[in-house]
Scaffold this active site. Structure first.
Site, PDB file in Angstrom:
ATOM      1  N   ASP A  10      24.820 -41.878  75.588  1.00 25.23           N
ATOM      2  CA  ASP A  10      23.705 -41.358  76.372  1.00 25.23           C
ATOM      3  C   ASP A  10      22.414 -41.518  75.552  1.00 25.23           C
ATOM      4  O   ASP A  10      22.466 -41.755  74.336  1.00 25.23           O
ATOM      5  CB  ASP A  10      23.987 -39.884  76.695  1.00 25.23           C
ATOM      6  CG  ASP A  10      22.854 -39.227  77.444  1.00 25.23           C
ATOM      7  OD1 ASP A  10      22.369 -39.808  78.426  1.00 25.23           O
ATOM      8  OD2 ASP A  10      22.455 -38.109  77.035  1.00 25.23           O
ATOM      9  N   ASP A  12      18.588 -39.751  76.200  1.00 24.90           N
ATOM     10  CA  ASP A  12      17.753 -38.568  75.935  1.00 24.90           C
ATOM     11  C   ASP A  12      18.655 -37.387  75.566  1.00 24.90           C
ATOM     12  O   ASP A  12      19.635 -37.106  76.244  1.00 24.90           O
ATOM     13  CB  ASP A  12      16.898 -38.240  77.172  1.00 24.90           C
ATOM     14  CG  ASP A  12      15.560 -37.620  76.787  1.00 24.90           C
ATOM     15  OD1 ASP A  12      15.384 -37.210  75.624  1.00 24.90           O
ATOM     16  OD2 ASP A  12      14.691 -37.539  77.669  1.00 24.90           O
ATOM     17  N   ASP A 205      24.947 -35.405  75.529  1.00 25.19           N
ATOM     18  CA  ASP A 205      24.527 -34.017  75.288  1.00 25.19           C
ATOM     19  C   ASP A 205      24.728 -33.131  76.505  1.00 25.19           C
ATOM     20  O   ASP A 205      24.491 -31.929  76.425  1.00 25.19           O
ATOM     21  CB  ASP A 205      23.047 -33.970  74.869  1.00 25.19           C
ATOM     22  CG  ASP A 205      22.114 -34.337  76.011  1.00 25.19           C
ATOM     23  OD1 ASP A 205      22.319 -35.404  76.611  1.00 25.19           O
ATOM     24  OD2 ASP A 205      21.206 -33.552  76.316  1.00 25.19           O
TER      25      ASP A 205
HETATM   26 MG   LIG Z   1      21.173 -36.737  77.748  1.00 22.43          MG
END
Ligand SMILES: [Mg+2]
Length: 257
Positions: A10, A12, A205
């Site tokens: 991933d 961001d 995240d």
């Molecule tokens: Mg993310």
């Protein structure tokens, strides 16, 4: 853990937070690539082309990501619709129409010519576009969403994401959208095809998108604590590992120098 052939990463909250790189992210990516592990960068952001996403990764982490290693929800949408539509009415940001068009998806300007409506995040959304998309779906067009993230973070706080726009159309049409981004099947299918044979590890995240995608495919999962999800959430969904940041990933992969 060891012997992974592909890492699905991933962006961001993992490689950077907004414009700021996560410390050690670029070095970790270098180490993973040097170990012969394929890196795929998977994002639900549909507003940038793959080339633009690769450039963002390189500018923030200094890792020379290739557009061929980038998978966006716009690309998953194009893959999902390939050969299955005569004309798409698009609500979306700048990168969505060229991503669909370069995959051979015909784009129409009038809702009357559409057998499909594609909805992504559109910073220039107007009531007229929502009304036209509603008319198309009520006249029989498919309703397809690039992703269903309810919000996304800005320096001022959370603002409406593609999922919030999709919800408006679902309410107005009394239909459920086919969703293409993480953790849904079209994105998973595209990642399966790119990863090929071999074992895959997903790092992200957000448990409800990144980790849910990995769990649905039976892939190994790692949560980084540089973004939105907490150690408690990671444990609740059954992620394999929780790390402070992506800088710890080479250790998890068993390739640390
Ligand atoms: Mg993310």
């Amino acid at each position: 853990m060891g012997n992974f052939t592909t890492v699905v990463c991933d962006l961001d909250g993992v490689l950077y937070r907004g414009p700021e790189p996560v410390a050690g992210a670029g070095a970790a990516l270098d180490e993973i690539a040097s170990a012969g592990i394929r890196l795929l960068f998977a994002t639900n952001n549909s507003t940038r082309t793959a080339a633009e996403v690769a450039a963002v990764i390189e500018s923030r982490t200094r890792y020379p990501a290739s557009p061929a290693d980038v998978v966006t929800s716009a690309m998953a949408t194009a893959h999902h619709l390939a050969g299955a539509t005569k004309g798409v009415y698009v609500i979306g940001g700048r990168g969505l129409p060229p991503t669909l068009a370069s995959a051979g998806i015909p784009i129409v300007e009038s809702w009357r010519d559409a057998d499909c409506v594609v909805v992504g995040l559109d910073p220039n959304l107007t009531y007229e576009k929502l009304a036209d998309a509603t008319l198309a779906v009520r006249a029989g067009a498919r309703l397809v969403a690039t992703n269903d993230d309810a919000t996304f973070p800005t320096p001022q706080g959370l603002v409406p994401g593609a999922g919030a726009l999709v919800a408006a159309l679902e309410r107005a049409t009394n239909r459920r959208a086919e969703v293409c981004g993480k953790p849904h099947e079209p994105m998973r299918r595209l990642l399966r095809e790119l990863a090929g044979q071999g074992s895959v590890l997903v790092v992200g995240d957000r448990v409800e998108t990144d980790i849910a995608l990995g769990l649905a495919e039976g892939w190994a999962t790692v949560v980084t604590l540089t973004g939105v999800s907490t150690p408690e959430e990671a444990e609740r969904v059954g992620a394999d590992h929780v790390v402070a940041s992506i800088a710890d990933l080479p250790l998890i992969l068993g390739i640390s120098g």
